[in-house]
Design an enzyme around this catalytic site. Structure first.
Site, PDB file in Angstrom:
ATOM      1  N   TYR A   1       5.918  -8.598   8.818  1.00  0.00           N
ATOM      2  CA  TYR A   1       5.638  -7.175   8.982  1.00  0.00           C
ATOM      3  C   TYR A   1       5.855  -6.743  10.426  1.00  0.00           C
ATOM      4  O   TYR A   1       5.686  -7.532  11.361  1.00  0.00           O
ATOM      5  CB  TYR A   1       4.171  -6.865   8.644  1.00  0.00           C
TER       6      TYR A   1
ATOM      7  N   ASP B   1       0.834  -1.192   0.000  1.00  0.00           N
ATOM      8  CA  ASP B   1       0.000   0.000   0.000  1.00  0.00           C
ATOM      9  C   ASP B   1       0.878   1.254   0.000  1.00  0.00           C
ATOM     10  O   ASP B   1       2.002   1.223   0.520  1.00  0.00           O
ATOM     11  CB  ASP B   1      -0.905   0.018   1.235  1.00  0.00           C
TER      12      ASP B   1
ATOM     13  N   ARG C   1      -4.171  -4.989   8.271  1.00  0.00           N
ATOM     14  CA  ARG C   1      -5.235  -4.077   8.726  1.00  0.00           C
ATOM     15  C   ARG C   1      -6.420  -4.862   9.280  1.00  0.00           C
ATOM     16  O   ARG C   1      -7.010  -4.501  10.301  1.00  0.00           O
ATOM     17  CB  ARG C   1      -5.719  -3.214   7.554  1.00  0.00           C
TER      18      ARG C   1
ATOM     19  N   ASP D   1      -7.404   1.645   8.773  1.00  0.00           N
ATOM     20  CA  ASP D   1      -6.123   2.247   9.156  1.00  0.00           C
ATOM     21  C   ASP D   1      -6.344   3.711   9.515  1.00  0.00           C
ATOM     22  O   ASP D   1      -7.432   4.261   9.353  1.00  0.00           O
ATOM     23  CB  ASP D   1      -5.068   2.073   8.054  1.00  0.00           C
TER      24      ASP D   1
END
Length: 296
Positions: free
Chosen positions: A66, A38, A173, A80
């Site tokens: 991550y 993203d 997310r 988010d």
């Protein structure tokens, strides 16, 4: 220019923006990637240049890792911090509560893809529908969370950091949103850094400024990782000069005339076939022979 360029993607760039920058700097038009990030996310973005793009559909390792920051007490339409706030609640969770809850999310779980995602339903991207104010039913998908760790949590600010190692298709997310729902507080992701993708680590990556300097000095090609680096999960098979020539010309190799003689092998197994130090391509074991699977 052939090989793998692992980019440390900065925030504010789409993955396609990065590809466009590398095309300009390298002069290589043929560039692919192994999974988008993203625009607000940072970190490992492996790019495949030249002939290495032939590996795009056969990358053996699609696992990712991550480090994600989150905040409790909020819920947004994008899941988010950059989305529109749809709910805000008082949160008084403790680090111990979070540690207890995240245990439920280890292993194989089901996730519903967020509306603001690139998932395609009936030929339409979900984010296109979301931007039109539409929300449609999405099917849950199975993903695997291999490791999930709470790295830190500030009880006063109700914010913290998670480390997640997961399978392809996992939405961090969504994971954070699900944890927030479980706590009854809501939660949003506030930052995301991909530290590993397809076996490549953050330490393997180069920033765009560094890549630009290498290109200006004519040293970018020397900084590429080899095509073979994508396939380190497969065992090596060294062949003779004559066998190397035969393999490159499309001929199959008799297993009994290689170092695999007398060893237990499984049909369908893939090998990195090497002639000396040169990576010739991938071979596949079939009926007592090693046949070409993919040449580079």
């Amino acid at each position: 220019m052939n090989g793998v360029l692992v980019v440390d993607k900065p925030a504010g760039f789409t993955s396609f923006d990065v590809v466009a920058v590398i095309r300009r700097l390298s002069g290589q038009r043929k560039i692919g990637h192994t999974g988008t990030l993203d625009p607000n996310a940072t970190g490992v973005l492996p790019l495949l240049l030249g002939n290495t793009t032939k590996a795009q559909d056969i990358v053996p390792n699609h696992d990712k890792e991550y480090v994600a920051d989150f905040r409790l007490g909020l819920k947004t339409d994008t899941l988010d911090i950059w989305g529109k706030v749809v709910c805000e609640k008082q949160s008084n969770a403790s680090g111990e509560e979070i540690k207890k809850i995240i245990k439920k999310y280890k292993g194989e779980i089901e996730q519903i893809p967020p509306m603001f995602s690139a998932v395609s339903v009936n030929g339409q991207r979900l984010y296109d529908l979301a931007r039109q104010g539409k929300e449609i039913e999405r099917k849950a998908r199975k993903v695997t969370i291999y490791e999930l760790e709470l790295l830190s949590f500030d009880e006063e600010k109700q914010s913290g950091t998670l480390r997640v190692k997961c399978s392809r298709g996992t939405y961090i997310r969504t994971l954070i949103d699900d944890i927030g729902a479980e706590l009854g507080t809501g939660a949003v992701m506030t930052a995301l850094n991909r530290t590993m993708a397809c076996g490549f680590m953050l330490g393997d990556s180069l920033g765009l400024d560094e890549i630009k300097k290498l290109a200006e000095k004519g040293e970018l090609e020397q900084s590429l990782l080899s095509t073979e680096s994508i396939f380190t999960a497969y065992p090596e098979l060294y062949v003779s000069e004559a066998q190397s020539k035969r393999f490159k010309n499309g001929g199959a190799l008799d297993i009994e005339r290689t170092s695999l003689r007398g060893k237990s092998v499984t049909d369908g197994g893939l090998l990195r076939v090497k002639g000396g130090a040169d990576f010739l391509g991938l071979g596949i074991i079939k009926c007592g022979e090693i046949k070409i699977y993919k040449m580079f």
